[in-house]
Design an enzyme around this catalytic site. Structure first.
Site, PDB file in Angstrom:
ATOM      1  N   GLU A  30      41.618  58.601  20.612  1.00  0.00           N
ATOM      2  CA  GLU A  30      42.466  59.398  21.508  1.00  0.00           C
ATOM      3  C   GLU A  30      43.902  59.232  21.025  1.00  0.00           C
ATOM      4  OE1 GLU A  30      42.334  61.612  24.276  1.00  0.00           O
ATOM      5  OE2 GLU A  30      44.480  61.491  23.871  1.00  0.00           O
ATOM      6  N   ASP A  40      45.217  60.005  15.426  1.00  0.00           N
ATOM      7  CA  ASP A  40      44.919  61.423  15.280  1.00  0.00           C
ATOM      8  C   ASP A  40      43.590  61.579  14.529  1.00  0.00           C
ATOM      9  OD1 ASP A  40      44.871  64.146  14.379  1.00  0.00           O
ATOM     10  OD2 ASP A  40      47.046  64.205  14.590  1.00  0.00           O
ATOM     11  N   LYS A  56      46.246  80.427  20.111  1.00  0.00           N
ATOM     12  CA  LYS A  56      46.945  81.339  19.194  1.00  0.00           C
ATOM     13  C   LYS A  56      46.378  81.236  17.773  1.00  0.00           C
ATOM     14  CE  LYS A  56      51.270  81.446  21.723  1.00  0.00           C
ATOM     15  NZ  LYS A  56      51.857  80.225  22.302  1.00  0.00           N
ATOM     16  N   ASP A  70      41.101  70.578  23.026  1.00  0.00           N
ATOM     17  CA  ASP A  70      42.177  71.560  23.238  1.00  0.00           C
ATOM     18  C   ASP A  70      41.785  72.894  22.598  1.00  0.00           C
ATOM     19  OD1 ASP A  70      43.626  69.563  24.480  1.00  0.00           O
ATOM     20  OD2 ASP A  70      44.600  68.931  22.621  1.00  0.00           O
ATOM     21  N   THR A  75      32.113  64.198  31.764  1.00  0.00           N
ATOM     22  CA  THR A  75      33.499  63.850  31.419  1.00  0.00           C
ATOM     23  C   THR A  75      34.408  64.183  32.607  1.00  0.00           C
ATOM     24  OG1 THR A  75      34.522  65.893  30.568  1.00  0.00           O
ATOM     25  CG2 THR A  75      32.895  64.822  29.143  1.00  0.00           C
ATOM     26  N   TYR A 119      37.055  66.199  32.625  1.00  0.00           N
ATOM     27  CA  TYR A 119      37.293  67.642  32.664  1.00  0.00           C
ATOM     28  C   TYR A 119      36.054  68.372  33.169  1.00  0.00           C
ATOM     29  CZ  TYR A 119      41.838  67.959  30.276  1.00  0.00           C
ATOM     30  OH  TYR A 119      43.170  67.904  29.954  1.00  0.00           O
ATOM     31  N   GLU A 120      34.896  67.929  32.706  1.00  0.00           N
ATOM     32  CA  GLU A 120      33.643  68.576  33.102  1.00  0.00           C
ATOM     33  C   GLU A 120      33.476  68.530  34.623  1.00  0.00           C
ATOM     34  OE1 GLU A 120      30.390  66.774  31.092  1.00  0.00           O
ATOM     35  OE2 GLU A 120      28.909  68.197  31.838  1.00  0.00           O
TER      36      GLU A 120
HETATM   37  N1  SAH Z   1      37.254  64.416  26.607  1.00  0.00           N
HETATM   38  C1  SAH Z   1      38.041  64.300  27.831  1.00  0.00           C
HETATM   39  C2  SAH Z   1      39.488  64.828  27.633  1.00  0.00           C
HETATM   40  C3  SAH Z   1      39.596  66.283  27.214  1.00  0.00           C
HETATM   41  S1  SAH Z   1      41.295  66.803  26.948  1.00  0.00           S
HETATM   42  C4  SAH Z   1      37.319  65.029  28.947  1.00  0.00           C
HETATM   43  O1  SAH Z   1      36.438  65.836  28.668  1.00  0.00           O
HETATM   44  O2  SAH Z   1      37.645  64.790  30.115  1.00  0.00           O
HETATM   45  C5  SAH Z   1      41.375  66.657  25.169  1.00  0.00           C
HETATM   46  C6  SAH Z   1      41.837  65.270  24.734  1.00  0.00           C
HETATM   47  O3  SAH Z   1      41.824  65.232  23.311  1.00  0.00           O
HETATM   48  C7  SAH Z   1      43.264  64.930  25.170  1.00  0.00           C
HETATM   49  O4  SAH Z   1      43.273  63.685  25.818  1.00  0.00           O
HETATM   50  C8  SAH Z   1      44.053  64.909  23.841  1.00  0.00           C
HETATM   51  O5  SAH Z   1      45.120  63.978  23.866  1.00  0.00           O
HETATM   52  C9  SAH Z   1      42.974  64.527  22.841  1.00  0.00           C
HETATM   53  N2  SAH Z   1      43.243  65.021  21.465  1.00  0.00           N
HETATM   54  C10 SAH Z   1      43.618  66.251  21.134  1.00  0.00           C
HETATM   55  N3  SAH Z   1      43.763  66.375  19.793  1.00  0.00           N
HETATM   56  C11 SAH Z   1      43.444  65.159  19.273  1.00  0.00           C
HETATM   57  C12 SAH Z   1      43.417  64.646  17.955  1.00  0.00           C
HETATM   58  N4  SAH Z   1      43.745  65.409  16.899  1.00  0.00           N
HETATM   59  N5  SAH Z   1      43.057  63.358  17.774  1.00  0.00           N
HETATM   60  C13 SAH Z   1      42.733  62.581  18.833  1.00  0.00           C
HETATM   61  N6  SAH Z   1      42.764  63.003  20.116  1.00  0.00           N
HETATM   62  C14 SAH Z   1      43.113  64.282  20.336  1.00  0.00           C
END
Ligand code: SAH
Length: 211
Positions: free
Chosen positions: A66, A93, A119, A115, A191, A193-194
């Site tokens: 994360e 990352d 765009k 995410d 999760t 979000y789910e």
């Molecule tokens: N998986 C969780 C969060 C979804 S939000 C859920 O389903 O509840 C997407 C998450 O991915 C965010 O916390 C964001 O910080 C992380 N994220 C986005 N791009 C990333 C990357 N390149 N490397 C690591 N984490 C990333």
């Protein structure tokens, strides 16, 4: 961020140091424990999924990546509170994954509510973009090894992802446009979000990709 808040964050992170891998590149090639399978979640957010999976599957080891530190701290605190011994965390990352894992070190990758980057000029940042799929293929040891399991609420991202998998030579199975409505049996955990989208009555899209 104000200094007081930052200090507080660092103290909270420090309390999780036994599961927080601060120098993940030095672990390359050494992640597996006694040949146990190792699964990775990319973008674990507050950690409900990875902690749920670790509790359900004590025979498997889990790693979560994360990028946002004040989010990963909540995930690590959940794992500590649940006294989980089969989950570790990396704050970095996803673009760095090949510096962290040796080819074949991982056997599964979970992408949950990544995410959407709507765009066109942002599409290459999508975690299912072909350049990322190449990285995943490598760290899972090439064609024929490992699987990607994806869940999302975002139809555009889902449709594009199905196309990215196909054009990169991945096959698909158990594709659903309404995970909970179809009552598909998975060994998956819910999760954060789910849960939010389910509470709003929105469908969840899910696919498994393999090569
Ligand atoms: N998986 C969780 C969060 C979804 S939000 C859920 O389903 O509840 C997407 C998450 O991915 C965010 O916390 C964001 O910080 C992380 N994220 C986005 N791009 C990333 C990357 N390149 N490397 C690591 N984490 C990333």
């Amino acid at each position: 961020m104000r200094p007081r808040t930052k200090k507080h964050l660092e103290e909270r992170i420090a309390r999780c140091n036994h599961i927080h891998i601060t120098d993940p590149c030095s672990m390359k090639g050494h992640w597996r424990i006694d040949g146990r399978p190792l699964h990775l979640e990319i973008g674990c957010g507050k950690g409900a999924f990875i902690c749920g999976m670790a509790a359900k599957h004590p025979e498997t080891d889990f790693v979560a990546v994360e990028i946002v530190r004040n989010v990963i701290v909540m995930a690590m605190e959940k794992a500590v509170a649940a006294e989980l011994t089969n989950v570790r965390f990396i704050s970095c990352d996803a673009r760095k994954l090949e510096e962290i894992f040796e080819p074949g070190e991982l056997s599964g990758i979970f992408l949950n509510f990544s995410d959407p980057w709507p765009k066109t000029r942002q599409h290459k940042r999508r975690l299912t973009y072909p350049s990322f799929l190449k990285i995943y293929e490598n760290i899972m040891g090439g064609a024929g090894k490992g699987e990607i399991h994806q869940k999302t609420d975002n139809r555009d991202l889902f449709d594009a992802s199905l196309e990215y998998y196909r054009e990169s030579g991945w096959s698909l199975r158990n594709v659903t446009f309404d995970l909970h409505g179809d009552s598909i049996e998975t060994d998956s955990a819910v999760t954060e979000y789910e849960q939010r989208f389910m509470d709003m009555g929105q469908p969840i899209y899910r696919a498994e990709a393999f090569k």
